[in-house]
Design a protein around this motif. Sequence first.
Motif, PDB file in Angstrom:
ATOM      1  N   ASP A  29       0.736  -0.861   0.051  1.00 37.57           N
ATOM      2  CA  ASP A  29       0.001  -0.074   0.118  1.00 37.57           C
ATOM      3  C   ASP A  29       0.856   1.102  -0.078  1.00 37.57           C
ATOM      4  O   ASP A  29       0.285   2.291  -0.364  1.00 37.57           O
ATOM      5  CB  ASP A  29      -0.905  -0.188   1.254  1.00 37.57           C
ATOM      6  CG  ASP A  29      -2.308   1.039   0.974  1.00 37.57           C
ATOM      7  OD1 ASP A  29      -2.507   1.229  -0.140  1.00 37.57           O
ATOM      8  OD2 ASP A  29      -2.589   1.316   2.017  1.00 37.57           O
ATOM      9  N   ASP A  34      -1.605   4.632   0.284  1.00 34.22           N
ATOM     10  CA  ASP A  34      -1.089   5.531   1.623  1.00 34.22           C
ATOM     11  C   ASP A  34      -0.489   4.767   2.675  1.00 34.22           C
ATOM     12  O   ASP A  34      -0.455   5.347   3.777  1.00 34.22           O
ATOM     13  CB  ASP A  34      -2.406   6.413   1.936  1.00 34.22           C
ATOM     14  CG  ASP A  34      -3.610   5.508   2.568  1.00 34.22           C
ATOM     15  OD1 ASP A  34      -3.511   4.160   2.599  1.00 34.22           O
ATOM     16  OD2 ASP A  34      -4.617   6.036   3.331  1.00 34.22           O
ATOM     17  N   ASP A  36      -1.552   2.222   4.610  1.00 27.90           N
ATOM     18  CA  ASP A  36      -2.366   1.686   5.934  1.00 27.90           C
ATOM     19  C   ASP A  36      -2.979   0.311   5.869  1.00 27.90           C
ATOM     20  O   ASP A  36      -3.625   0.132   6.645  1.00 27.90           O
ATOM     21  CB  ASP A  36      -3.121   2.897   6.288  1.00 27.90           C
ATOM     22  CG  ASP A  36      -4.422   3.047   5.470  1.00 27.90           C
ATOM     23  OD1 ASP A  36      -4.232   2.445   4.318  1.00 27.90           O
ATOM     24  OD2 ASP A  36      -5.170   3.971   5.867  1.00 27.90           O
ATOM     25  N   HIS A  37      -2.719  -0.352   4.730  1.00 25.17           N
ATOM     26  CA  HIS A  37      -3.662  -1.340   4.546  1.00 25.17           C
ATOM     27  C   HIS A  37      -3.450  -2.565   5.452  1.00 25.17           C
ATOM     28  O   HIS A  37      -4.248  -3.228   5.970  1.00 25.17           O
ATOM     29  CB  HIS A  37      -3.583  -1.916   3.102  1.00 25.17           C
ATOM     30  CG  HIS A  37      -4.706  -2.770   2.723  1.00 25.17           C
ATOM     31  ND1 HIS A  37      -6.127  -2.640   2.848  1.00 25.17           N
ATOM     32  CD2 HIS A  37      -4.583  -4.205   2.281  1.00 25.17           C
ATOM     33  CE1 HIS A  37      -6.835  -3.805   2.333  1.00 25.17           C
ATOM     34  NE2 HIS A  37      -5.816  -4.724   2.325  1.00 25.17           N
ATOM     35  N   ASN A  40      -5.033  -1.467   8.780  1.00 25.72           N
ATOM     36  CA  ASN A  40      -6.318  -1.631   8.833  1.00 25.72           C
ATOM     37  C   ASN A  40      -6.715  -2.878   8.936  1.00 25.72           C
ATOM     38  O   ASN A  40      -7.639  -3.472   9.881  1.00 25.72           O
ATOM     39  CB  ASN A  40      -6.744  -0.853   7.677  1.00 25.72           C
ATOM     40  CG  ASN A  40      -6.558   0.519   7.425  1.00 25.72           C
ATOM     41  OD1 ASN A  40      -6.365   1.211   8.161  1.00 25.72           O
ATOM     42  ND2 ASN A  40      -6.704   0.974   6.081  1.00 25.72           N
ATOM     43  N   GLY A  77     -10.857   3.325   6.035  1.00 27.49           N
ATOM     44  CA  GLY A  77     -10.326   3.335   4.783  1.00 27.49           C
ATOM     45  C   GLY A  77     -11.396   2.830   3.790  1.00 27.49           C
ATOM     46  O   GLY A  77     -12.605   2.761   4.374  1.00 27.49           O
ATOM     47  N   ALA A  78     -10.813   2.764   2.602  1.00 23.77           N
ATOM     48  CA  ALA A  78     -11.844   2.059   1.688  1.00 23.77           C
ATOM     49  C   ALA A  78     -12.037   0.626   2.012  1.00 23.77           C
ATOM     50  O   ALA A  78     -13.410   0.083   1.705  1.00 23.77           O
ATOM     51  CB  ALA A  78     -11.239   2.233   0.199  1.00 23.77           C
ATOM     52  N   SER A  79     -11.131  -0.064   2.548  1.00 19.85           N
ATOM     53  CA  SER A  79     -11.248  -1.624   2.616  1.00 19.85           C
ATOM     54  C   SER A  79     -12.422  -1.900   3.607  1.00 19.85           C
ATOM     55  O   SER A  79     -13.104  -3.013   3.460  1.00 19.85           O
ATOM     56  CB  SER A  79     -10.117  -2.155   2.729  1.00 19.85           C
ATOM     57  OG  SER A  79      -9.481  -1.868   3.704  1.00 19.85           O
ATOM     58  N   LEU A  82     -15.926  -1.953   2.358  1.00 25.34           N
ATOM     59  CA  LEU A  82     -15.909  -2.873   1.276  1.00 25.34           C
ATOM     60  C   LEU A  82     -15.928  -4.340   1.730  1.00 25.34           C
ATOM     61  O   LEU A  82     -16.983  -5.279   1.498  1.00 25.34           O
ATOM     62  CB  LEU A  82     -15.149  -3.001   0.356  1.00 25.34           C
ATOM     63  CG  LEU A  82     -14.975  -1.513  -0.481  1.00 25.34           C
ATOM     64  CD1 LEU A  82     -13.801  -1.090  -1.267  1.00 25.34           C
ATOM     65  CD2 LEU A  82     -16.138  -1.639  -1.461  1.00 25.34           C
ATOM     66  N   GLY A 120     -18.412  -0.141  -4.026  1.00 19.87           N
ATOM     67  CA  GLY A 120     -17.455   0.534  -4.705  1.00 19.87           C
ATOM     68  C   GLY A 120     -17.348   1.090  -6.058  1.00 19.87           C
ATOM     69  O   GLY A 120     -16.475   1.697  -6.474  1.00 19.87           O
ATOM     70  N   THR A 128      -8.667  -3.715  -8.130  1.00 24.41           N
ATOM     71  CA  THR A 128      -8.985  -3.608  -6.940  1.00 24.41           C
ATOM     72  C   THR A 128      -9.355  -5.127  -6.316  1.00 24.41           C
ATOM     73  O   THR A 128      -9.292  -5.988  -7.159  1.00 24.41           O
ATOM     74  CB  THR A 128     -10.506  -2.863  -6.854  1.00 24.41           C
ATOM     75  OG1 THR A 128     -11.435  -3.767  -7.231  1.00 24.41           O
ATOM     76  CG2 THR A 128     -10.500  -1.541  -7.416  1.00 24.41           C
ATOM     77  N   MET A 129      -9.724  -5.281  -5.048  1.00 25.81           N
ATOM     78  CA  MET A 129     -10.194  -6.652  -4.526  1.00 25.81           C
ATOM     79  C   MET A 129     -11.083  -7.237  -5.544  1.00 25.81           C
ATOM     80  O   MET A 129     -11.282  -8.728  -5.332  1.00 25.81           O
ATOM     81  CB  MET A 129     -10.383  -6.594  -2.981  1.00 25.81           C
ATOM     82  CG  MET A 129     -11.853  -5.688  -2.854  1.00 25.81           C
ATOM     83  SD  MET A 129     -12.466  -5.599  -1.138  1.00 25.81           S
ATOM     84  CE  MET A 129     -11.291  -4.662  -0.288  1.00 25.81           C
ATOM     85  N   ARG A 171      -7.310   4.884  -4.250  1.00 25.84           N
ATOM     86  CA  ARG A 171      -6.174   5.754  -4.261  1.00 25.84           C
ATOM     87  C   ARG A 171      -5.173   5.434  -5.264  1.00 25.84           C
ATOM     88  O   ARG A 171      -4.538   6.256  -5.686  1.00 25.84           O
ATOM     89  CB  ARG A 171      -5.432   5.528  -2.939  1.00 25.84           C
ATOM     90  CG  ARG A 171      -6.205   6.322  -1.724  1.00 25.84           C
ATOM     91  CD  ARG A 171      -5.348   6.052  -0.250  1.00 25.84           C
ATOM     92  NE  ARG A 171      -6.157   6.500   0.688  1.00 25.84           N
ATOM     93  CZ  ARG A 171      -6.428   7.816   1.029  1.00 25.84           C
ATOM     94  NH1 ARG A 171      -5.562   8.658   0.375  1.00 25.84           N
ATOM     95  NH2 ARG A 171      -7.319   8.111   1.789  1.00 25.84           N
ATOM     96  N   ASP A 184      -1.922  -5.106  -6.222  1.00 26.71           N
ATOM     97  CA  ASP A 184      -3.055  -4.455  -5.339  1.00 26.71           C
ATOM     98  C   ASP A 184      -3.248  -4.989  -3.998  1.00 26.71           C
ATOM     99  O   ASP A 184      -3.511  -6.081  -3.906  1.00 26.71           O
ATOM    100  CB  ASP A 184      -4.463  -4.473  -6.126  1.00 26.71           C
ATOM    101  CG  ASP A 184      -5.702  -3.992  -5.260  1.00 26.71           C
ATOM    102  OD1 ASP A 184      -5.370  -2.971  -4.872  1.00 26.71           O
ATOM    103  OD2 ASP A 184      -6.256  -4.779  -5.067  1.00 26.71           O
ATOM    104  N   PRO A 185      -2.852  -4.137  -3.136  1.00 25.49           N
ATOM    105  CA  PRO A 185      -2.938  -4.589  -1.600  1.00 25.49           C
ATOM    106  C   PRO A 185      -4.251  -5.211  -1.120  1.00 25.49           C
ATOM    107  O   PRO A 185      -4.081  -6.324  -0.554  1.00 25.49           O
ATOM    108  CB  PRO A 185      -3.039  -3.139  -0.996  1.00 25.49           C
ATOM    109  CG  PRO A 185      -2.204  -2.228  -1.720  1.00 25.49           C
ATOM    110  CD  PRO A 185      -2.698  -2.545  -3.250  1.00 25.49           C
ATOM    111  N   GLY A 186      -5.277  -4.717  -1.679  1.00 29.02           N
ATOM    112  CA  GLY A 186      -6.497  -5.180  -1.318  1.00 29.02           C
ATOM    113  C   GLY A 186      -7.031  -6.689  -1.888  1.00 29.02           C
ATOM    114  O   GLY A 186      -7.622  -7.621  -1.355  1.00 29.02           O
TER     115      GLY A 186
END
Length: 202
Positions: A29, A34, A36-37, A40, A77-79, A82, A120, A128-129, A171, A184-186
């Motif tokens: 991430d 940013d 923080d994944h 988080n 966060g976004a995750s 979701l 999302g 993305t995830m 992001r 992708d981290p997610g």
Amino acid sequence: ELQIKQVISWMEKTNEKIQSNKEYLTSLDQAIGDGDHGLNMARGFQEVVNKLSSSNYTYVSDVLKDVSMTLLSKVGGASGPLYGTAFLKMSTALKGIETVDYPQFKKAVVEAVNGVKERGKANKGEKTMIDVWEPIVDFLQKQDNLEAKELESTAEKAMEATQDLKATKGRAAYLKERSIGHLDPGSVSSYYIFAALSEVLE
Ligand code: ADP
Ligand code: MG
Ligand code: MG
């Protein structure tokens, strides 16, 4: 058949993978988000495991509901919203069912992906995830019985394929072409979720 104790074990195994890969998720991430994944997810899934171990359940749907509510309130966060939506949709799909069979579980995962896509406003191919969840749904639809090993390898291949994609949501989309070449981290955290599921189903 998916029992309560298996769902709890699924979440415990997911948490183990996330805790031991927290720094890795953070570094992914940091590259296109940013950073923080890892934090988080580690915070959220630790809270999930704490919650599940201190509660009693009659229905699989109640376990999944607690997973959802915990992720929604603790991940951020976004995750957070979701993943919270994914588990809430699974919970709703399985409401009132005492022993969950394979077709019911499949349906629940389909509902989960649809929920994530809606929330999302994203589709497959946007880095993305969803790029892990959707191939898993396609895989499940083709199976009459759940092949645990293939489930894991399907998720792994899908996760690896996000490296070549250009991000158009989240992001990472700010980086445009520069998001290419990074995982992708997610999708990596989603891979842990399905790898843990495959271990539980073996
Ligand atoms: P944030 O980006 O708010 O810091 P996280 O770092 O926890 O949140 O999560 C980022 C991950 O969330 C991304 O790697 C991606 O997989 C997923 N994600 C971001 N935006 C979306 C979206 N619109 N739809 C689906 N997944 C998304
Ligand atoms: Mg982030
Ligand atoms: Mg963030």
